[in-house]
Design an enzyme around this catalytic site. Structure first.
Site, PDB file in Angstrom:
ATOM      1  N   GLU A   1       6.207 -11.845 -15.675  1.00  0.00           N
ATOM      2  CA  GLU A   1       6.340 -10.763 -14.640  1.00  0.00           C
ATOM      3  C   GLU A   1       7.392  -9.680 -15.343  1.00  0.00           C
ATOM      4  O   GLU A   1       8.294 -10.221 -15.569  1.00  0.00           O
ATOM      5  CB  GLU A   1       6.733 -11.605 -13.569  1.00  0.00           C
TER       6      GLU A   1
ATOM      7  N   ALA B   1       4.847  -2.661  -6.718  1.00  0.00           N
ATOM      8  CA  ALA B   1       6.150  -3.610  -6.534  1.00  0.00           C
ATOM      9  C   ALA B   1       6.208  -4.173  -7.950  1.00  0.00           C
ATOM     10  O   ALA B   1       5.388  -4.770  -8.568  1.00  0.00           O
ATOM     11  CB  ALA B   1       5.914  -4.570  -5.381  1.00  0.00           C
TER      12      ALA B   1
ATOM     13  N   VAL C   1       8.198  -7.244  -9.117  1.00  0.00           N
ATOM     14  CA  VAL C   1       8.899  -8.231  -8.674  1.00  0.00           C
ATOM     15  C   VAL C   1       7.722  -9.554  -8.622  1.00  0.00           C
ATOM     16  O   VAL C   1       6.501  -9.323  -8.374  1.00  0.00           O
ATOM     17  CB  VAL C   1       9.457  -8.296  -7.118  1.00  0.00           C
TER      18      VAL C   1
ATOM     19  N   TYR D   1      -2.726   2.402   0.158  1.00  0.00           N
ATOM     20  CA  TYR D   1      -2.084   1.548  -0.803  1.00  0.00           C
ATOM     21  C   TYR D   1      -2.903   0.576  -1.409  1.00  0.00           C
ATOM     22  O   TYR D   1      -2.405  -0.487  -1.460  1.00  0.00           O
ATOM     23  CB  TYR D   1      -1.208   0.821   0.329  1.00  0.00           C
ATOM     24  N   HIS D   2      -4.225   0.885  -1.645  1.00  0.00           N
ATOM     25  CA  HIS D   2      -5.203  -0.170  -1.975  1.00  0.00           C
ATOM     26  C   HIS D   2      -6.034   0.518  -3.422  1.00  0.00           C
ATOM     27  O   HIS D   2      -7.289   0.581  -3.424  1.00  0.00           O
ATOM     28  CB  HIS D   2      -6.046  -0.364  -1.158  1.00  0.00           C
TER      29      HIS D   2
ATOM     30  N   ALA E   1      -6.867  -6.254  -8.838  1.00  0.00           N
ATOM     31  CA  ALA E   1      -7.622  -5.266  -8.082  1.00  0.00           C
ATOM     32  C   ALA E   1      -8.359  -4.397  -8.842  1.00  0.00           C
ATOM     33  O   ALA E   1      -9.246  -3.926  -8.564  1.00  0.00           O
ATOM     34  CB  ALA E   1      -6.744  -4.433  -7.356  1.00  0.00           C
TER      35      ALA E   1
ATOM     36  N   ASN F   1      -8.230  -4.370   3.975  1.00  0.00           N
ATOM     37  CA  ASN F   1      -7.069  -4.383   3.271  1.00  0.00           C
ATOM     38  C   ASN F   1      -7.232  -5.396   1.949  1.00  0.00           C
ATOM     39  O   ASN F   1      -7.876  -6.582   2.472  1.00  0.00           O
ATOM     40  CB  ASN F   1      -5.887  -4.848   4.297  1.00  0.00           C
TER      41      ASN F   1
HETATM   42  C1  LIG Z   1       3.409  -0.436   0.844  1.00  0.00           C
HETATM   43  C2  LIG Z   1       2.057  -1.409   0.517  1.00  0.00           C
HETATM   44  C3  LIG Z   1       1.699  -2.008   1.713  1.00  0.00           C
HETATM   45  C4  LIG Z   1       0.224  -2.892   1.516  1.00  0.00           C
HETATM   46  N1  LIG Z   1      -0.008  -3.464   2.544  1.00  0.00           N
HETATM   47  C5  LIG Z   1      -0.883  -4.233   2.450  1.00  0.00           C
HETATM   48  C6  LIG Z   1      -1.522  -5.219   3.622  1.00  0.00           C
HETATM   49  O1  LIG Z   1      -0.764  -5.345   4.729  1.00  0.00           O
HETATM   50  N2  LIG Z   1      -2.610  -5.811   3.437  1.00  0.00           N
HETATM   51  C7  LIG Z   1      -3.181  -5.805   2.327  1.00  0.00           C
HETATM   52  O2  LIG Z   1      -4.374  -6.589   2.297  1.00  0.00           O
HETATM   53  N3  LIG Z   1      -2.777  -5.190   1.217  1.00  0.00           N
HETATM   54  C8  LIG Z   1      -1.842  -4.399   1.238  1.00  0.00           C
HETATM   55  N4  LIG Z   1      -1.494  -3.624   0.297  1.00  0.00           N
HETATM   56  C9  LIG Z   1      -1.971  -3.693  -1.013  1.00  0.00           C
HETATM   57  C10 LIG Z   1      -2.088  -5.042  -1.857  1.00  0.00           C
HETATM   58  O3  LIG Z   1      -0.651  -5.420  -1.756  1.00  0.00           O
HETATM   59  C11 LIG Z   1      -2.254  -4.932  -3.447  1.00  0.00           C
HETATM   60  O4  LIG Z   1      -3.599  -4.427  -3.328  1.00  0.00           O
HETATM   61  C12 LIG Z   1      -2.197  -6.074  -3.899  1.00  0.00           C
HETATM   62  O5  LIG Z   1      -1.134  -6.770  -4.113  1.00  0.00           O
HETATM   63  C13 LIG Z   1      -2.821  -5.975  -5.663  1.00  0.00           C
HETATM   64  O6  LIG Z   1      -2.870  -7.044  -6.161  1.00  0.00           O
HETATM   65  P1  LIG Z   1      -3.143  -7.270  -7.781  1.00  0.00           P
HETATM   66  O7  LIG Z   1      -2.994  -8.533  -8.255  1.00  0.00           O
HETATM   67  O8  LIG Z   1      -3.865  -6.344  -8.260  1.00  0.00           O
HETATM   68  O9  LIG Z   1      -1.616  -6.528  -8.333  1.00  0.00           O
HETATM   69  P2  LIG Z   1      -0.218  -6.798  -7.842  1.00  0.00           P
HETATM   70  O10 LIG Z   1       0.014  -7.603  -6.700  1.00  0.00           O
HETATM   71  O11 LIG Z   1       0.443  -5.243  -7.836  1.00  0.00           O
HETATM   72  O12 LIG Z   1       0.604  -7.544  -9.186  1.00  0.00           O
HETATM   73  C14 LIG Z   1       0.702  -7.098 -10.398  1.00  0.00           C
HETATM   74  C15 LIG Z   1       2.028  -7.536 -10.888  1.00  0.00           C
HETATM   75  O13 LIG Z   1       1.929  -7.326 -12.360  1.00  0.00           O
HETATM   76  C16 LIG Z   1       3.380  -6.989 -12.648  1.00  0.00           C
HETATM   77  N5  LIG Z   1       3.247  -6.141 -13.820  1.00  0.00           N
HETATM   78  C17 LIG Z   1       2.578  -4.817 -14.171  1.00  0.00           C
HETATM   79  N6  LIG Z   1       2.717  -4.182 -15.177  1.00  0.00           N
HETATM   80  C18 LIG Z   1       3.442  -5.542 -16.201  1.00  0.00           C
HETATM   81  C19 LIG Z   1       3.461  -5.581 -17.550  1.00  0.00           C
HETATM   82  N7  LIG Z   1       3.289  -4.650 -18.532  1.00  0.00           N
HETATM   83  N8  LIG Z   1       4.212  -6.580 -17.655  1.00  0.00           N
HETATM   84  C20 LIG Z   1       4.346  -7.682 -17.164  1.00  0.00           C
HETATM   85  N9  LIG Z   1       4.086  -7.536 -15.726  1.00  0.00           N
HETATM   86  C21 LIG Z   1       3.735  -6.391 -15.071  1.00  0.00           C
HETATM   87  C22 LIG Z   1       3.722  -6.206 -11.705  1.00  0.00           C
HETATM   88  O14 LIG Z   1       5.336  -6.158 -11.556  1.00  0.00           O
HETATM   89  C23 LIG Z   1       3.330  -6.777 -10.519  1.00  0.00           C
HETATM   90  O15 LIG Z   1       4.140  -8.171 -10.000  1.00  0.00           O
HETATM   91  C24 LIG Z   1      -0.170  -2.663   0.162  1.00  0.00           C
HETATM   92  C25 LIG Z   1       0.313  -2.225  -0.895  1.00  0.00           C
HETATM   93  C26 LIG Z   1       1.537  -1.443  -0.797  1.00  0.00           C
HETATM   94  C27 LIG Z   1       1.981  -0.911  -1.891  1.00  0.00           C
END
Ligand SMILES: Cc1cc2nc3c(=O)[nH]c(=O)nc-3n(C[C@H](O)[C@H](O)[C@H](O)COP(=O)(O)OP(=O)(O)OC[C@H]3O[C@@H](n4cnc5c(N)ncnc54)[C@H](O)[C@@H]3O)c2cc1C
Length: 502
Positions: A36, A82, A84, A433-434, A468, A478
């Site tokens: 991460e 994010a 984190v 945000y999606h 995603a 969402n």
């Molecule tokens: C402000 C906001 C509000 C939202 N509210 C909602 C909600 O209420 N309900 C809902 O369903 N969705 C919501 N979403 C959307 C949802 O959180 C995301 O769609 C979802 O988390 C995406 O999941 P993911 O696994 O694709 O990536 P993420 O959860 O974004 O995880 C990607 C991870 O990879 C890490 N990463 C990236 N590049 C690297 C690298 N080179 N090396 C190591 N680590 C790396 C990042 O730090 C991150 O931790 C919201 C988003 C935002 C920004």
């Protein structure tokens, strides 16, 4: 532990997809390095407390990615991401909706095996059991008035825990009281007893894949190289995943050559097909001060059909807020108010497609994002949103809200034609945000598919994607729940493969 160690699997990104996937693989006895880029969320009260999400949004754990200014659109949008443990689930507002089964019919048709309604339903049920979903139904005026107004104009109260039709209802949130139930809280930390085979590396950023020809052997990071005996899985999100592929020479050849990146595999779909839920708001001034219920403060959600006959499932999601949403309307001159109401609207199955490209051949450089909202050839997305504005006006005109509504501030009562409403929407549209779909899943003969149904990257060995970015089409709600479901399905595909091979 040395960063140059070897693991069965290396998972890049501990967000919604990555945390769930890493945990499931480790529970099956496989050694997993979960890498991460950001720090741990443990001990950070501002992350744990959902009510403080705005602090996280504006703080150092969030990187705001600007967009390429669109012609005639809103250039002010930025994508917060994010960095984190927990990724987006450590920053988001925890809204938890299961998409309707119909959202996945196209996935199954286009992509194939593994995306049957039963398998998807089982994955969602397991996630909900582990996370625990709360319904937010504590009400005060004018929350009640908003819900009564929806009933008056034909939208009954519905339960969003299962399949549902048009109607209004309460939020379902992945939280327990004030505390978020993020992917990291539920899957990575005590007391959920993560196995010793799960090795979590925070503050480690992947910079490039380690390729041996067209076989991925591991990943280079800013602290060393992690090797994978079996596979590497990209879970870096809708922007991070295509960025890493392109930096590694996997993507549209011409684009890569323009940066002198050695092309390992010409995969034109990488970075194309950026989906999102475009978001717009109608704001009204309140006739009297509006009490703030809590930090969440939305009354409920309305799902509706506004573009007749085009979709079986409601085509718009409308969040009903006892406060105005002015981030995009104020900068272009619409009046603001300390006390107001809003409908915050998103197009459920938005069809517009944007793109993400490298800005430089450098892991430190932000990518170039063109969301291209309202760009679909049929004009479907804009049509739905115009319908949303008209529906919002019916809602605010309902008798239940008459003692609350003073005047419409944005777009304003004089904005009546489709053309005028469309112009307002284009100038104020922003991300829901999606972001999704930038490495879409699809059949092998599809020109823009990046992964197949088992989430393996086409033409490259030892590499899958589970986040995603694989969405072939937008889901109607969402998307965090769907990203976590993808992590779980990916683990199932991988474990099935290794069991069969054993
Ligand atoms: C402000 C906001 C509000 C939202 N509210 C909602 C909600 O209420 N309900 C809902 O369903 N969705 C919501 N979403 C959307 C949802 O959180 C995301 O769609 C979802 O988390 C995406 O999941 P993911 O696994 O694709 O990536 P993420 O959860 O974004 O995880 C990607 C991870 O990879 C890490 N990463 C990236 N590049 C690297 C690298 N080179 N090396 C190591 N680590 C790396 C990042 O730090 C991150 O931790 C919201 C988003 C935002 C920004």
């Amino acid at each position: 532990m040395s960063a140059d160690a070897t693991f069965d699997y290396v998972v890049i990104g501990a967000g919604a997809g990555g945390a769930v996937l890493g945990r499931r693989l480790a529970d099956a006895g496989r050694s997993v390095a979960l890498i991460e880029a950001g720090p741990s969320d443990e001990g950070r009260a501002e992350v744990a407390d959902l009510g403080r999400y705005q602090e996280v949004l504006r703080g150092p754990l969030t990187r705001r990615l600007p967009i390429t200014a669109p012609e005639g659109g809103n250039p002010r949008t930025a994508y917060p991401t994010a960095q984190v443990l927990g990724g987006g689930t450590s920053l988001n507002t925890c809204v938890w909706f299961r998409p309707p089964a119909s959202d996945f019919l196209g996935w199954r048709k286009d992509a194939g095996e593994g995306w049957e309604a039963d398998a998807i339903g089982t994955a969602f049920a397991e996630l909900e059991r582990r996370i625990g979903i709360e319904q937010v139904d504590a009400l005060a005026e004018p929350h009640e008035a908003l819900l009564r107004a929806a009933g008056e104009i034909g939208y009954p109260m519905v339960d969003f825990s299962g399949e549902h039709a048009d109607g209004v209802g309460f939020y379902r949130l992945s939280k327990r009281k004030t505390q978020r139930r993020s992917a990291s809280v539920v899957f990575l930390h005590a007391p959920s007893h993560p196995p010793e085979t799960l090795h979590i590396f925070t503050d480690v950023r992947a910079t490039r894949l380690f390729l041996d020809g067209r076989l991925v052997r591991g990943v280079h990071t800013d602290t060393g190289t992690f090797l994978a005996r079996r596979e590497v899985i990209l879970c870096a999100g809708a922007f991070g995943t295509p960025k890493l592929l392109m930096l590694s020479g996997i993507g549209p050849a011409e684009h890569l050559r323009s940066f002198n990146i050695v092309v390992r595999h010409d995969l034109p779909g990488v970075g194309r097909h950026l989906l999102d839920h475009p978001a717009c708001a109608v704001n009204v001034r309140a006739a009297r001060p509006v009490p703030r219920l809590d930090t969440w403060n939305y009354a409920g959600v309305l799902f509706a059909h506004v573009a007749e006959g085009l979709e079986a499932w409601p085509d718009i999601e409308m969040q009903l807020g006892p406060e105005p949403f002015e981030q995009q309307t104020a900068p272009v001159g619409y009046p603001t108010t300390p006390h107001g109401l809003c409908t915050y609207m998103t197009v459920n199955r938005a069809r517009s497609e944007g793109s993400v490209r490298l800005a430089a051949p450098d892991p430190d450089a932000d990518v170039m994002i063109s969301p291209d909202f309202f760009s679909d050839a049929e004009g479907y997305d804009l049509k739905v949103m115009v319908g949303g504005v008209r529906l919002a006006r019916r809602l605010f005109a309902a008798s239940a809200l008459q003692s609350w509504v003073a005047e419409e501030l944005a777009p304003g009562a004089c904005c009546t034609t489709d053309a005028a409403i469309g112009a307002f929407l284009r100038s104020t549209v922003t991300t829901g945000y999606h972001p999704a779909g930038t490495c879409r899943m699809g059949p092998a003969d599809s020109p823009d598919a990046v992964v197949g149904p088992d989430l393996r990257v086409a033409g490259i060995g030892g590499l899958r994607i589970a986040d995603a970015s694989i969405l072939p089409s937008m889901v109607s709600v969402n998307i965090a729940a769907t990203c976590m479901m993808i992590g779980l399905r990916c683990a199932d595909f991988m474990l099935k493969d290794t069991t069969q091979a054993a």
